[in-house]
Scaffold this motif. Structure first.
Motif, PDB file in Angstrom:
ATOM      1  N   MET A  32      33.647 -11.442 -30.937  1.00  0.00           N
ATOM      2  CA  MET A  32      33.232 -12.833 -30.857  1.00  0.00           C
ATOM      3  C   MET A  32      32.525 -13.081 -29.524  1.00  0.00           C
ATOM      4  SD  MET A  32      35.464 -16.326 -30.871  1.00  0.00           S
ATOM      5  CE  MET A  32      35.710 -16.378 -29.122  1.00  0.00           C
ATOM      6  N   LEU A  33      31.461 -13.854 -29.604  1.00  0.00           N
ATOM      7  CA  LEU A  33      30.728 -14.257 -28.407  1.00  0.00           C
ATOM      8  C   LEU A  33      30.958 -15.745 -28.194  1.00  0.00           C
ATOM      9  CD1 LEU A  33      27.390 -12.437 -29.282  1.00  0.00           C
ATOM     10  CD2 LEU A  33      29.189 -11.617 -27.735  1.00  0.00           C
ATOM     11  N   ASP A  34      30.458 -16.292 -27.103  1.00  0.00           N
ATOM     12  CA  ASP A  34      30.522 -17.741 -26.930  1.00  0.00           C
ATOM     13  C   ASP A  34      29.128 -18.333 -27.127  1.00  0.00           C
ATOM     14  OD1 ASP A  34      29.073 -17.445 -24.560  1.00  0.00           O
ATOM     15  OD2 ASP A  34      30.845 -17.599 -23.277  1.00  0.00           O
ATOM     16  N   GLY A  35      29.017 -19.640 -26.981  1.00  0.00           N
ATOM     17  CA  GLY A  35      27.768 -20.336 -27.236  1.00  0.00           C
ATOM     18  C   GLY A  35      26.619 -19.885 -26.361  1.00  0.00           C
ATOM     19  N   ASN A  36      26.913 -19.302 -25.222  1.00  0.00           N
ATOM     20  CA  ASN A  36      25.849 -18.825 -24.336  1.00  0.00           C
ATOM     21  C   ASN A  36      24.995 -17.753 -25.000  1.00  0.00           C
ATOM     22  OD1 ASN A  36      26.368 -20.379 -21.913  1.00  0.00           O
ATOM     23  ND2 ASN A  36      28.284 -19.238 -21.803  1.00  0.00           N
ATOM     24  N   ALA A  37      25.541 -17.072 -25.986  1.00  0.00           N
ATOM     25  CA  ALA A  37      24.820 -15.998 -26.668  1.00  0.00           C
ATOM     26  C   ALA A  37      23.639 -16.519 -27.483  1.00  0.00           C
ATOM     27  CB  ALA A  37      25.775 -15.209 -27.568  1.00  0.00           C
ATOM     28  N   ILE A  38      23.648 -17.803 -27.808  1.00  0.00           N
ATOM     29  CA  ILE A  38      22.532 -18.361 -28.570  1.00  0.00           C
ATOM     30  C   ILE A  38      21.715 -19.346 -27.731  1.00  0.00           C
ATOM     31  CG2 ILE A  38      23.529 -18.003 -30.862  1.00  0.00           C
ATOM     32  CD1 ILE A  38      24.287 -21.037 -30.783  1.00  0.00           C
ATOM     33  N   ALA A  39      21.714 -19.153 -26.438  1.00  0.00           N
ATOM     34  CA  ALA A  39      20.970 -20.050 -25.542  1.00  0.00           C
ATOM     35  C   ALA A  39      19.495 -20.127 -25.934  1.00  0.00           C
ATOM     36  CB  ALA A  39      21.115 -19.594 -24.089  1.00  0.00           C
ATOM     37  N   GLY A  40      18.877 -19.003 -26.232  1.00  0.00           N
ATOM     38  CA  GLY A  40      17.454 -18.990 -26.590  1.00  0.00           C
ATOM     39  C   GLY A  40      17.206 -19.721 -27.901  1.00  0.00           C
ATOM     40  N   LEU A  41      18.068 -19.510 -28.875  1.00  0.00           N
ATOM     41  CA  LEU A  41      17.922 -20.187 -30.171  1.00  0.00           C
ATOM     42  C   LEU A  41      18.084 -21.690 -30.001  1.00  0.00           C
ATOM     43  CD1 LEU A  41      17.615 -20.209 -33.247  1.00  0.00           C
ATOM     44  CD2 LEU A  41      20.075 -19.768 -33.397  1.00  0.00           C
ATOM     45  N   LEU A  42      19.076 -22.112 -29.224  1.00  0.00           N
ATOM     46  CA  LEU A  42      19.294 -23.550 -29.003  1.00  0.00           C
ATOM     47  C   LEU A  42      18.094 -24.179 -28.302  1.00  0.00           C
ATOM     48  CD1 LEU A  42      23.041 -23.502 -27.940  1.00  0.00           C
ATOM     49  CD2 LEU A  42      22.081 -24.380 -30.090  1.00  0.00           C
ATOM     50  N   GLN A  43      17.532 -23.472 -27.339  1.00  0.00           N
ATOM     51  CA  GLN A  43      16.361 -23.995 -26.632  1.00  0.00           C
ATOM     52  C   GLN A  43      15.187 -24.133 -27.590  1.00  0.00           C
ATOM     53  OE1 GLN A  43      15.015 -21.649 -23.289  1.00  0.00           O
ATOM     54  NE2 GLN A  43      14.120 -23.441 -22.336  1.00  0.00           N
ATOM     55  N   GLU A  44      15.027 -23.163 -28.478  1.00  0.00           N
ATOM     56  CA  GLU A  44      13.942 -23.200 -29.460  1.00  0.00           C
ATOM     57  C   GLU A  44      14.131 -24.372 -30.431  1.00  0.00           C
ATOM     58  OE1 GLU A  44      11.659 -19.849 -32.109  1.00  0.00           O
ATOM     59  OE2 GLU A  44      13.825 -19.701 -31.955  1.00  0.00           O
ATOM     60  N   VAL A  45      15.353 -24.552 -30.915  1.00  0.00           N
ATOM     61  CA  VAL A  45      15.638 -25.610 -31.889  1.00  0.00           C
ATOM     62  C   VAL A  45      15.459 -26.992 -31.264  1.00  0.00           C
ATOM     63  CG1 VAL A  45      17.501 -26.689 -33.211  1.00  0.00           C
ATOM     64  CG2 VAL A  45      17.146 -24.213 -33.339  1.00  0.00           C
ATOM     65  N   PHE A  46      16.008 -27.201 -30.081  1.00  0.00           N
ATOM     66  CA  PHE A  46      15.999 -28.540 -29.496  1.00  0.00           C
ATOM     67  C   PHE A  46      14.692 -28.894 -28.790  1.00  0.00           C
ATOM     68  CE2 PHE A  46      20.510 -28.013 -30.286  1.00  0.00           C
ATOM     69  CZ  PHE A  46      20.760 -29.215 -30.925  1.00  0.00           C
ATOM     70  N   SER A  47      13.754 -27.966 -28.738  1.00  0.00           N
ATOM     71  CA  SER A  47      12.439 -28.314 -28.202  1.00  0.00           C
ATOM     72  C   SER A  47      11.415 -28.480 -29.333  1.00  0.00           C
ATOM     73  CB  SER A  47      11.954 -27.251 -27.211  1.00  0.00           C
ATOM     74  OG  SER A  47      11.716 -26.036 -27.886  1.00  0.00           O
ATOM     75  N   ALA A  48      11.873 -28.309 -30.565  1.00  0.00           N
ATOM     76  CA  ALA A  48      10.983 -28.426 -31.722  1.00  0.00           C
ATOM     77  C   ALA A  48      10.588 -29.881 -31.955  1.00  0.00           C
ATOM     78  CB  ALA A  48      11.680 -27.868 -32.972  1.00  0.00           C
ATOM     79  N   GLU A  49       9.471 -30.088 -32.637  1.00  0.00           N
ATOM     80  CA  GLU A  49       9.033 -31.428 -33.029  1.00  0.00           C
ATOM     81  C   GLU A  49      10.058 -31.989 -34.016  1.00  0.00           C
ATOM     82  OE1 GLU A  49       6.620 -33.708 -32.242  1.00  0.00           O
ATOM     83  OE2 GLU A  49       7.730 -34.885 -33.714  1.00  0.00           O
ATOM     84  N   MET A  50      10.710 -33.075 -33.625  1.00  0.00           N
ATOM     85  CA  MET A  50      11.819 -33.571 -34.436  1.00  0.00           C
ATOM     86  C   MET A  50      11.416 -34.630 -35.455  1.00  0.00           C
ATOM     87  SD  MET A  50      14.196 -31.627 -33.579  1.00  0.00           S
ATOM     88  CE  MET A  50      15.588 -32.395 -34.390  1.00  0.00           C
ATOM     89  N   THR A  51      10.256 -35.284 -35.274  1.00  0.00           N
ATOM     90  CA  THR A  51       9.889 -36.315 -36.253  1.00  0.00           C
ATOM     91  C   THR A  51       9.516 -35.696 -37.605  1.00  0.00           C
ATOM     92  OG1 THR A  51       7.598 -36.353 -35.486  1.00  0.00           O
ATOM     93  CG2 THR A  51       9.111 -37.963 -34.512  1.00  0.00           C
TER      94      THR A  51
END
Ligand SMILES: [Zn+2]
Length: 81
Positions: free
Chosen positions: A1-20
């Motif tokens: 098991m890893l912690d949330g830090n392992a998906i830092a790149g994915l989270l950055q990609e998702v939350f910088s996406a065009e949300m509208t």
């Protein structure tokens, strides 16, 4: 098991996406549509409501340094990355 830090790149990609243009599915009625089509209400914060059933999809409150986001009403959110 890893912690949330392992998906830092994915989270950055998702939350910088065009949300509208992201497709949200209403947790109440199951209708899917672009976030930009949700109905917006302003008060002490912002509420986004489903244009089909009027359920609250998201609540956003902001001060000078932080933003609080409640996405409880959105069952799923599909973003283009
Ligand atoms: Zn709905």
């Amino acid at each position: 098991m890893l912690d949330g830090n392992a998906i830092a790149g994915l989270l950055q990609e998702v939350f910088s996406a065009e949300m509208t243009t992201a497709i949200g599915t209403c947790g109440a009625c199951g209708t899917a549509g672009p976030v930009g089509a949700a109905h917006l209400y302003r008060g002490a914060g912002i509420a986004l409501r489903c244009p089909h059933c009027d359920a609250v999809l998201a609540k956003i409150v902001r001060n000078d340094s932080r933003v609080w986001i409640d996405l409880t009403g959105i069952r799923t959110l599909e973003v283009t990355v």
